[in-house]
Write a protein that holds these residues in place. Structure first.
Motif, PDB file in Angstrom:
ATOM      1  N   GLY A  99     -10.605 -14.097  29.063  1.00  0.00           N
ATOM      2  CA  GLY A  99     -11.557 -13.123  28.547  1.00  0.00           C
ATOM      3  C   GLY A  99     -11.480 -11.773  29.221  1.00  0.00           C
ATOM      4  O   GLY A  99     -10.406 -11.311  29.610  1.00  0.00           O
ATOM      5  N   ALA A 100     -12.647 -11.172  29.412  1.00  0.00           N
ATOM      6  CA  ALA A 100     -12.696  -9.782  29.861  1.00  0.00           C
ATOM      7  C   ALA A 100     -12.775  -9.617  31.368  1.00  0.00           C
ATOM      8  O   ALA A 100     -12.897  -8.483  31.846  1.00  0.00           O
ATOM      9  N   ARG A 101     -12.706 -10.683  32.126  1.00  0.00           N
ATOM     10  CA  ARG A 101     -12.818 -10.516  33.573  1.00  0.00           C
ATOM     11  C   ARG A 101     -11.667  -9.655  34.081  1.00  0.00           C
ATOM     12  O   ARG A 101     -10.548  -9.716  33.575  1.00  0.00           O
ATOM     13  N   PRO A 102     -11.914  -8.821  35.083  1.00  0.00           N
ATOM     14  CA  PRO A 102     -10.924  -7.816  35.498  1.00  0.00           C
ATOM     15  C   PRO A 102      -9.597  -8.412  35.940  1.00  0.00           C
ATOM     16  O   PRO A 102      -8.546  -7.800  35.749  1.00  0.00           O
ATOM     17  N   GLU A 103      -9.610  -9.601  36.539  1.00  0.00           N
ATOM     18  CA  GLU A 103      -8.352 -10.201  36.972  1.00  0.00           C
ATOM     19  C   GLU A 103      -7.423 -10.462  35.787  1.00  0.00           C
ATOM     20  O   GLU A 103      -6.203 -10.375  35.910  1.00  0.00           O
ATOM     21  N   ALA A 104      -8.013 -10.787  34.630  1.00  0.00           N
ATOM     22  CA  ALA A 104      -7.198 -11.101  33.459  1.00  0.00           C
ATOM     23  C   ALA A 104      -6.398  -9.883  33.010  1.00  0.00           C
ATOM     24  O   ALA A 104      -5.219  -9.994  32.640  1.00  0.00           O
ATOM     25  N   GLY A 105      -7.011  -8.698  33.045  1.00  0.00           N
ATOM     26  CA  GLY A 105      -6.292  -7.491  32.670  1.00  0.00           C
ATOM     27  C   GLY A 105      -5.122  -7.221  33.597  1.00  0.00           C
ATOM     28  O   GLY A 105      -4.041  -6.815  33.155  1.00  0.00           O
ATOM     29  N   ARG A 106      -5.305  -7.466  34.864  1.00  0.00           N
ATOM     30  CA  ARG A 106      -4.220  -7.253  35.822  1.00  0.00           C
ATOM     31  C   ARG A 106      -3.101  -8.271  35.603  1.00  0.00           C
ATOM     32  O   ARG A 106      -1.917  -7.940  35.717  1.00  0.00           O
ATOM     33  N   LEU A 107      -3.455  -9.512  35.285  1.00  0.00           N
ATOM     34  CA  LEU A 107      -2.443 -10.525  35.007  1.00  0.00           C
ATOM     35  C   LEU A 107      -1.657 -10.198  33.737  1.00  0.00           C
ATOM     36  O   LEU A 107      -0.448 -10.419  33.669  1.00  0.00           O
ATOM     37  N   ARG A 108      -2.331  -9.659  32.733  1.00  0.00           N
ATOM     38  CA  ARG A 108      -1.622  -9.255  31.504  1.00  0.00           C
ATOM     39  C   ARG A 108      -0.593  -8.172  31.807  1.00  0.00           C
ATOM     40  O   ARG A 108       0.521  -8.193  31.267  1.00  0.00           O
ATOM     41  N   ALA A 109      -0.963  -7.242  32.664  1.00  0.00           N
ATOM     42  CA  ALA A 109      -0.035  -6.166  33.021  1.00  0.00           C
ATOM     43  C   ALA A 109       1.186  -6.734  33.743  1.00  0.00           C
ATOM     44  O   ALA A 109       2.325  -6.295  33.511  1.00  0.00           O
ATOM     45  N   VAL A 110       0.969  -7.717  34.605  1.00  0.00           N
ATOM     46  CA  VAL A 110       2.086  -8.358  35.313  1.00  0.00           C
ATOM     47  C   VAL A 110       3.000  -9.060  34.320  1.00  0.00           C
ATOM     48  O   VAL A 110       4.239  -8.930  34.378  1.00  0.00           O
ATOM     49  N   LEU A 111       2.428  -9.798  33.384  1.00  0.00           N
ATOM     50  CA  LEU A 111       3.243 -10.524  32.409  1.00  0.00           C
ATOM     51  C   LEU A 111       4.052  -9.568  31.527  1.00  0.00           C
ATOM     52  O   LEU A 111       5.181  -9.882  31.143  1.00  0.00           O
ATOM     53  N   LYS A 112       3.492  -8.417  31.217  1.00  0.00           N
ATOM     54  CA  LYS A 112       4.236  -7.444  30.402  1.00  0.00           C
ATOM     55  C   LYS A 112       5.464  -6.935  31.152  1.00  0.00           C
ATOM     56  O   LYS A 112       6.553  -6.785  30.575  1.00  0.00           O
ATOM     57  N   ILE A 113       5.307  -6.685  32.449  1.00  0.00           N
ATOM     58  CA  ILE A 113       6.448  -6.221  33.241  1.00  0.00           C
ATOM     59  C   ILE A 113       7.550  -7.275  33.258  1.00  0.00           C
ATOM     60  O   ILE A 113       8.736  -6.970  33.086  1.00  0.00           O
ATOM     61  N   VAL A 114       7.184  -8.538  33.440  1.00  0.00           N
ATOM     62  CA  VAL A 114       8.179  -9.610  33.464  1.00  0.00           C
ATOM     63  C   VAL A 114       8.825  -9.771  32.095  1.00  0.00           C
ATOM     64  O   VAL A 114      10.050  -9.937  31.982  1.00  0.00           O
TER      65      VAL A 114
END
Length: 403
Positions: free
Chosen positions: A253-268
């Motif tokens: 959901g919208a918890r801030p950690e999730a947004g940071r994890l999405r950014a990491v997955l996009k880089i990979v």
């Protein structure tokens, strides 16, 4: 009747009360006493770590020896000293608090005796707060022989884990696992609305391998598990695992950690490394594995078993958990070292050394998603706050990699 327990600093005495109500529900009446028969509370009701049955010194000593897989020389010496004290009948004299249960009808230990078809005595380790904490009972014969272990799933998370482990054990029984030995399923069903799994006791008391040979044997066992359903190589971005991990992060959901994890997955995903995919145990650590002198590797707690993950996840998990839990490395430093040392850790798993760091990053994202999904931080688990150790290490590494 509610069991009254002393207050403590880490919540284990309160958990003891919860366990008593779960395992010995009404009309049974669990109460705490000073001295007498019942279960010895080690070291005390204010700081409970272990429930040891009375009535058989051999069973009591066995309960201590099998309570947990002692990691480190000091822990092994303490456990051996306790076991000797109970074998000599001194344990009940040293530890005075007792859990006494009146009326055994309809209790879990009575049900387990029916399941096993033999009289059994139960013992329990009381662990620290975790979202996936659940009752795990040792089942012992009066002669001290280990008859099996019973796990009880008491909420949506732990019920799911129990059912997953039962299915995994049955599946693993027919797979080529090399040196790995897993327990057989004795019973899987329900009790009082809870999921119940009873499994065989593994031969943990047999002689152990020396440290010099244990590491190589454990690595071979991890390779065998990774390949038990086959290994295939493909680009990461279009893989089923990439989609599944992205879905797991989105589900946060919208918890801030999730947004940071999405950014990491996009880089990979943009880097799109070639990855070897296999299976993993899911939580391989020093507390749920043992290497025997005859070369066998005993592995238990298969509730996180999963296929189609980057091969070598088990080795990464073992490395970071050992660094933090055994070697005393601070979590952020352990995560950084895991990434920088990934090429060596993953070499036996046919991963491309040039992108091994990205496989380690993916593993850490997987771990973060698990901890956040299971609400480990809210349950009091030390590593549940992934924003304080895991995410900074990953983001710092990816920033350096991009330069």
């Amino acid at each position: 009747m509610v069991l009254r327990v002393p207050a403590d600093g880490d919540g284990r005495s309160a958990y003891l009360a919860e366990l008593a109500e779960l395992i010995w529900p009404g009309p049974a009446e669990p109460t705490l006493h000073r001295g007498g028969r019942g279960w010895v509370v080690v070291p005390s009701a204010a700081r409970p770590r272990l429930l040891v049955p009375t009535g058989s010194p051999r069973a009591a000593a066995s309960a201590v020896r099998h309570s947990t897989e002692a990691v480190g020389r000091k822990a092994k010496l303490v456990r051996q000293g306790l076991a000797t004290a109970f074998r000599l009948g001194l344990g009940p004299l040293v530890f005075r608090d007792r859990l006494v249960v009146r009326s055994a009808a309809g209790t879990l230990d009575a049900h387990l005796a029916d399941v096993l078809g033999a009289r059994s005595m139960v013992s329990m380790h009381i662990g620290p707060a975790r979202a996936n904490r659940k009752p795990v009972l040792q089942l012992l014969g009066p002669d001290g022989r280990a008859l099996g272990y019973a796990k009880l799933g008491v909420d949506p998370l732990t019920r799911t884990l129990i059912d997953v482990e039962a299915a995994a054990l049955r599946r693993l029984a027919d797979l080529p696992l090399g040196p790995v030995t897993v327990a057989g399923v004795l019973h899987h069903g329900e009790w009082h609305g809870h999921a119940l799994l009873v499994q065989e006791a593994l031969p943990v008391r047999l002689p152990r391998a020396t440290p010099a040979t244990a590491e190589a044997a454990e690595r071979a066992a991890m390779v065998a598990v990774a390949g038990c359903l086959g290994v295939r190589r493909r680009s990461y971005a279009g893989s089923e695992h990439a989609a599944r991990l992205a879905d797991a992060v989105d589900a946060l959901g919208a918890r801030p950690e999730a947004g940071r994890l999405r950014a990491v997955l996009k880089i990979v995903a943009d880097a799109d490394p070639m990855v070897a995919f296999g299976a993993w145990h899911g939580d391989w650590n020093g507390g749920n594995s043992a290497v025997l002198a005859d070369g066998r590797v005993l592995v238990w707690d298969w509730e996180r078993f999963e296929s189609d993950v980057p091969a070598g996840y088990d080795a990464l998990h073992r490395a970071v958990q050992t660094a933090i839990g055994h070697d005393g490395v601070e979590p952020p430093d352990a995560a950084r070292a895991l990434i920088t040392g990934a090429a060596g850790t993953l070499a036996p798993f046919d991963q491309d050394g040039r992108d091994a760091d990205l496989v380690a990053v993916l593993y850490l994202v997987e771990l973060a998603a698990r901890y956040l999904r299971d609400r480990q931080a809210e349950a009091g688990a030390r590593l549940g706050h992934v924003d304080a150790w895991l995410l900074p290490a990953v983001e710092e590494h990816l920033a350096r990699r991009a330069r």
